[in-house]
Design a protein around this motif. Structure first.
Motif, mmCIF file in Angstrom:
data_model
loop_
_atom_site.group_PDB
_atom_site.id
_atom_site.type_symbol
_atom_site.label_atom_id
_atom_site.label_comp_id
_atom_site.label_asym_id
_atom_site.label_seq_id
_atom_site.Cartn_x
_atom_site.Cartn_y
_atom_site.Cartn_z
ATOM 1 N N UNK A 1 -13.420 12.543 -4.915
ATOM 2 C CA UNK A 1 -13.886 13.920 -4.796
ATOM 3 C C UNK A 1 -15.084 14.121 -5.710
ATOM 4 N N UNK A 2 -15.801 15.179 -5.435
ATOM 5 C CA UNK A 2 -16.878 15.591 -6.328
ATOM 6 C C UNK A 2 -16.265 16.503 -7.393
ATOM 7 N N UNK A 3 -17.032 16.867 -8.382
ATOM 8 C CA UNK A 3 -16.519 17.760 -9.414
ATOM 9 C C UNK A 3 -16.186 19.110 -8.817
ATOM 10 N N UNK A 4 -15.047 19.657 -9.248
ATOM 11 C CA UNK A 4 -14.576 20.947 -8.745
ATOM 12 C C UNK A 4 -14.280 21.865 -9.916
ATOM 13 N N UNK B 1 -11.232 13.763 -8.872
ATOM 14 C CA UNK B 1 -10.051 12.952 -8.558
ATOM 15 C C UNK B 1 -10.468 11.762 -7.705
ATOM 16 N N UNK B 2 -9.860 10.621 -7.989
ATOM 17 C CA UNK B 2 -10.018 9.429 -7.152
ATOM 18 C C UNK B 2 -8.630 8.978 -6.728
ATOM 19 N N UNK B 3 -8.461 8.772 -5.426
ATOM 20 C CA UNK B 3 -7.184 8.318 -4.872
ATOM 21 C C UNK B 3 -7.385 6.918 -4.318
ATOM 22 N N UNK B 4 -6.496 6.000 -4.706
ATOM 23 C CA UNK B 4 -6.496 4.640 -4.191
ATOM 24 C C UNK B 4 -5.214 4.440 -3.386
ATOM 25 N N UNK B 5 -5.352 4.134 -2.119
ATOM 26 C CA UNK B 5 -4.189 3.817 -1.292
ATOM 27 C C UNK B 5 -4.093 2.301 -1.271
ATOM 28 N N UNK B 6 -2.991 1.782 -1.793
ATOM 29 C CA UNK B 6 -2.867 0.363 -2.087
ATOM 30 C C UNK B 6 -2.036 -0.416 -1.083
ATOM 31 N N UNK B 7 -1.428 0.241 -0.119
ATOM 32 C CA UNK B 7 -0.517 -0.448 0.790
ATOM 33 C C UNK B 7 -0.624 0.130 2.186
ATOM 34 N N UNK B 8 -0.230 -0.656 3.155
ATOM 35 C CA UNK B 8 -0.204 -0.190 4.541
ATOM 36 C C UNK B 8 1.135 0.451 4.879
ATOM 37 N N UNK C 1 5.025 3.835 0.772
ATOM 38 C CA UNK C 1 5.830 3.492 -0.400
ATOM 39 C C UNK C 1 5.318 4.281 -1.598
ATOM 40 N N UNK C 2 6.215 4.532 -2.549
ATOM 41 C CA UNK C 2 5.834 5.287 -3.745
ATOM 42 C C UNK C 2 4.784 4.548 -4.565
ATOM 43 N N UNK C 3 4.830 3.218 -4.575
ATOM 44 C CA UNK C 3 3.840 2.459 -5.339
ATOM 45 C C UNK C 3 2.612 2.113 -4.501
ATOM 46 N N UNK C 4 2.492 2.719 -3.350
ATOM 47 C CA UNK C 4 1.354 2.463 -2.464
ATOM 48 C C UNK C 4 0.170 3.372 -2.721
ATOM 49 N N UNK C 5 0.255 4.178 -3.755
ATOM 50 C CA UNK C 5 -0.834 5.111 -4.040
ATOM 51 C C UNK C 5 -1.029 5.215 -5.558
ATOM 52 N N UNK C 6 -2.286 5.340 -5.961
ATOM 53 C CA UNK C 6 -2.609 5.543 -7.375
ATOM 54 C C UNK C 6 -3.701 6.611 -7.459
ATOM 55 N N UNK C 7 -3.503 7.540 -8.351
ATOM 56 C CA UNK C 7 -4.446 8.646 -8.525
ATOM 57 C C UNK C 7 -5.002 8.591 -9.947
ATOM 58 N N UNK C 8 -6.295 8.750 -10.049
ATOM 59 C CA UNK C 8 -6.919 8.939 -11.362
ATOM 60 C C UNK C 8 -7.648 10.281 -11.328
#
Length: 182
Positions: free
Chosen positions: A107-110, A122-129, A132-139
């Motif tokens: 995302x851009x600054x809000x 915010x940056x969202x990383x989807x890590x799995x196809x 699953x709960x461990x299939x996503x990471x947010x910073x």
């Protein structure tokens, strides 16, 4: 002979040697196959033992195959429910970048209208196809505006990113339940 002429002569000699080395015998003893080289399959008609067979390139369970999700979500490189839920959850923020094949949403600054002196990214990383709960990471990042009108980075509590991840996962589960109910 000029310098340019020497380079042209050397280049011509190299080209002639290269072409002479590439000469081949095109007789009937060629080992190149003359029969059809492969079979083209329509979607869903490939045998199970091929790369495009059951599960395709991306794997996926039987329910996903029936739904046309192919484990990754209809052409996406990531889980379709996590992708859609992430976009829905962050829909109030402007998007800077969204890569459905790499599974990254930036995302851009809000800045909230209620507190214009702080902003979030915010940056969202989807890590799995798979969903699953461990299939996503947010910073997440936060900045505050100081008295000199400079944005200063402020650390966020880990609970903020955990809450965002939980909101995305909850939305993704809701989307999947709604899909299964159809």
């Amino acid at each position: 002979m000029t310098r340019r002429g020497k380079f042209a002569l050397a280049g011509g000699c190299c080209l002639a040697l290269l072409l002479a080395g590439c000469e081949s015998d095109m007789s009937s003893n060629s080992t190149f196959p003359t029969s059809s080289r492969g079979q083209v399959y329509q979607t869903g008609n490939a045998p199970d033992d091929t790369i495009f067979g059951k599960g395709g390139l991306f794997g996926g369970d039987e329910k996903d195959l029936q739904d046309g999700l192919g484990g990754g979500g209809g052409g996406l490189g990531v889980n379709a429910y996590l992708w859609r839920a992430s976009l829905d959850t962050l829909s109030f923020m402007p998007l800077s970048s969204a890569d459905p094949f790499g599974g990254v949403i930036i995302t851009d600054w809000y800045s909230s209208p209620d507190s214009p002196n702080e902003r979030f990214k915010v940056t969202v990383y989807i890590l799995d196809r798979r969903l699953r709960a461990d299939g996503i990471r947010v910073t997440a990042f936060k900045q505050n505006l100081d008295t000199a009108n400079q944005w200063i980075a402020v650390p966020l509590a880990p609970k903020v990113t955990a809450d965002l991840e939980n909101a995305i996962l909850s939305r993704a589960r809701g989307l999947r339940v709604a899909r299964e109910g159809e």
